[in-house]
Design a protein around this motif. Structure first.
Motif, PDB file in Angstrom:
ATOM      1  N   LEU A 216       0.811  -1.215   0.000  1.00 55.27           N
ATOM      2  CA  LEU A 216       0.000   0.000   0.000  1.00 55.27           C
ATOM      3  C   LEU A 216       0.844   1.263   0.000  1.00 55.27           C
ATOM      4  CD1 LEU A 216      -2.775  -0.814   2.639  1.00 55.27           C
ATOM      5  CD2 LEU A 216      -2.817  -1.180   0.173  1.00 55.27           C
ATOM      6  N   HIS A 217       1.992   1.191   0.670  1.00 53.99           N
ATOM      7  CA  HIS A 217       2.821   2.385   0.838  1.00 53.99           C
ATOM      8  C   HIS A 217       4.223   1.938   1.228  1.00 53.99           C
ATOM      9  CE1 HIS A 217       3.807   6.546   2.206  1.00 53.99           C
ATOM     10  NE2 HIS A 217       4.585   5.889   3.046  1.00 53.99           N
ATOM     11  N   GLY A 229       0.161   7.153   1.500  1.00 54.44           N
ATOM     12  CA  GLY A 229      -0.306   7.182   0.131  1.00 54.44           C
ATOM     13  C   GLY A 229      -1.796   7.006  -0.048  1.00 54.44           C
ATOM     14  N   SER A 230      -2.503   6.641   1.003  1.00 54.12           N
ATOM     15  CA  SER A 230      -3.947   6.416   0.893  1.00 54.12           C
ATOM     16  C   SER A 230      -4.581   6.523   2.274  1.00 54.12           C
ATOM     17  CB  SER A 230      -4.229   5.030   0.309  1.00 54.12           C
ATOM     18  OG  SER A 230      -3.791   4.014   1.207  1.00 54.12           O
ATOM     19  N   ARG A 232      -6.332   4.186   3.664  1.00 51.98           N
ATOM     20  CA  ARG A 232      -6.090   2.930   4.372  1.00 51.98           C
ATOM     21  C   ARG A 232      -4.683   2.890   4.959  1.00 51.98           C
ATOM     22  NH1 ARG A 232      -7.418  -0.281   8.027  1.00 51.98           N
ATOM     23  NH2 ARG A 232      -6.818  -2.458   7.766  1.00 51.98           N
ATOM     24  N   VAL A 344      -5.064  13.114  -0.115  1.00 58.30           N
ATOM     25  CA  VAL A 344      -4.909  11.970  -1.015  1.00 58.30           C
ATOM     26  C   VAL A 344      -6.182  11.815  -1.833  1.00 58.30           C
ATOM     27  CG1 VAL A 344      -3.282  10.745   0.463  1.00 58.30           C
ATOM     28  CG2 VAL A 344      -5.722  10.335   0.740  1.00 58.30           C
ATOM     29  N   ARG A 346      -9.291   9.946  -3.564  1.00 58.30           N
ATOM     30  CA  ARG A 346     -10.108   8.810  -3.145  1.00 58.30           C
ATOM     31  C   ARG A 346     -10.218   7.784  -4.250  1.00 58.30           C
ATOM     32  NH1 ARG A 346     -15.728  10.556  -0.851  1.00 58.30           N
ATOM     33  NH2 ARG A 346     -15.188  12.704  -1.253  1.00 58.30           N
TER      34      ARG A 346
END
Length: 346
Positions: A216-217, A229-230, A232, A344, A346
Motif C-alpha cells: 500500500l505504501h 499514500g492512501s 487505508r 490523497v 479517493r
C-alpha cells in the motif's frame, strides 16, 4: 556483509485460499538499511519472508540479492539469515555451540568456530554466557542468542519475523536498543516483520505497509505517519482524522475549509492529519486550519486524553494533557498546521 534486496512482482497463492497471499508485490531494501513490513494479521508479511528465505516458491516474480536472482538457489545457499518469534535454539547445545552451529556445519574446526561465536555473543551483549545451557536463559536472552546465531552465518540479508512480540515491554525496549547496536557493528540489510507501528518507527529506516498481499505504501518513517499514500495506509499507521472533500484547481475544499493540494488529481479527495498534530484551544496562525467544534467524547489514554470533537458534520480526533479541563459538551477551538495536513485522492 550487507547488500541490496530487490523484490519484483512477487505473487503467491496457496491452495487453501482463493485470495493470493502475495499479489504482485515489489519492494527494494537498500544495502545496510532496515525496512519494517507492517500490516494486519493475514496480510502476507510472513509469507513474504518465507519466499525471500527460499522456504516458499513464488508463483510469479523474482527475489534478487546482490543483483542475482536467487529463485533457483537453495535456501541454505542464499545468504539469508532468519529469526522467528521463538528462538528455536538447540536445547542440547551450549549457548556458544548454538552460535557456532553454522560454521561447524560448514566444516570449520571447533576451536575457530567457537572463537567466532564469541565475537557475535559480544555483539548481542552476552559476553560470558557461552557456557550456559539454553534452559538457563530468559526469553530476551534466548532471542539475543538467536540473533547472534543468525549473524554468525554472515548473511547478506537478515530477516526478522516478529522476533520481539512475545517479550514484555521493558525487554522489547532492550531488544530495540540491541538491534541498533547490531546495525552499528555489522550493518546487515534487514527486513523486519511486525504488527507494532511503534516498533517499526523505533528500529526501521523505512516502512512498507502491506494488506491482502499488496504493497500500500513504502517510504520513510516520517512519510508513513504524515504523508501516507492512501486513507487505508493512514489508518494502518494509527491516523484517525480523514475529512472527505474535493480537489479543484489544486485546492482541497471540505467542511473544514480550503487547503492546498498540489499534485493531487481533480475530484473526490480526503484530507488527512494526525490526532497528535491537532492543537487545542490555541491561536491559529495564518498557515493553519481553524476549526470550532463541540467535545463529544473524552477518553483517558494514560498521560494524555483523546477527544472526539464534532465540527461541521464530521468527527475529529485530538489529544490533550490529562490535566486539561475539557469535557463533553464544551466548545473547543482546534487548529491544524497546513504543513502537517496531507491530501490523497479517493
Amino acid at each position: 556483509m550487507s547488500t541490496d534486496l530487490v523484490l519484483t512482482g512477487l505473487t503467491k497463492t496457496f491452495a487453501a485460499s482463493p485470495n493470493p497471499a502475495l499479489d504482485d508485490l515489489s519492494l527494494t531494501v537498500t544495502a545496510g538499511t532496515c525496512t519494517a513490513v507492517l500490516g494486519p494479521s493475514g496480510s502476507g508479511k510472513s509469507t513474504l519472508l518465507r519466499v525471500i528465505a527460499g522456504l516458499e516458491t513464488p508463483d510469479q516474480g523474482s527475489v534478487s540479492i546482490a543483483g542475482r536472482d536467487v529463485a533457483a538457489v537453495a535456501a541454505e545457499r542464499r545468504g539469508v539469515g532468519m529469526v522467528f518469534q521463538r528462538s528455536l535454539l538447540f536445547p542440547h547445545l551450549s549457548v556458544l555451540d548454538n552460535v557456532a552451529f553454522s560454521d561447524r556445519v560448514a566444516g570449520m574446526p571447533r576451536a575457530r568456530a567457537r572463537e567466532r561465536a564469541e565475537r557475535y555473543l559480544d555483539t548481542v551483549r552476552l559476553t560470558g554466557y557461552g557456557r550456559r545451557r539454553v534452559g538457563e536463559l530468559s526469553g530476551g536472552q534466548e532471542q539475543r542468542v538467536a540473533i547472534a546465531r543468525a549473524l554468525a552465518a554472515e548473511p547478506a540479508v537478515l530477516l526478522l519475523d516478529e522476533p520481539f512480540s512475545a517479550l514484555d515491554p521493558a525487554l522489547r525496549a532492550d531488544m530495540h536498543e540491541l538491534l541498533e547496536a547490531v546495525r552499528a557493528d555489522v550493518a546487515p540489510t534487514i527486513l523486519l516483520v511486525t504488527h507494532d507501528r511503534d516498533e517499526a518507527a523505533r528500529v526501521a529506516d523505512r516502512i512498507a505497509l502491506v494488506e491482502h498481499g499488496r504493497l500500500l505504501h513504502e517510504g520513510t518513517v516520517a512519510d508513513a505517519y504524515r504523508r501516507p499514500g492512501s486513507v487505508r495506509a493512514a489508518e494502518l499507521m494509527g491516523g484517525r482524522n480523514a475529512v472527505p472533500g474535493r480537489v479543484r484547481n489544486g485546492v482541497h475544499r471540505s467542511v473544514l475549509g480550503e487547503i492546498a493540494a498540489a499534485g493531487v488529481d481533480e475530484g473526490p479527495a480526503t484530507l488527512l492529519f494526525r490526532q497528535e498534530d491537532v492543537r487545542v484551544d490555541e491561536h491559529a496562525d495564518a498557515a493553519s486550519l481553524r476549526i470550532v467544534g463541540i467535545v463529544l467524547v473524552r477518553r483517558p489514554t494514560g498521560a494524555r486524553s483523546e477527544l472526539t470533537v464534532g465540527a461541521g458534520g464530521v468527527e475529529l480526533h485530538a489529544e490533550v494533557p490529562s490535566m486539561s479541563p475539557l469535557s463533553p459538551g464544551d466548545e473547543v477551538v482546534l487548529s491544524v498546521p497546513e504543513a502537517l495536513a496531507h491530501v490523497v485522492a479517493r
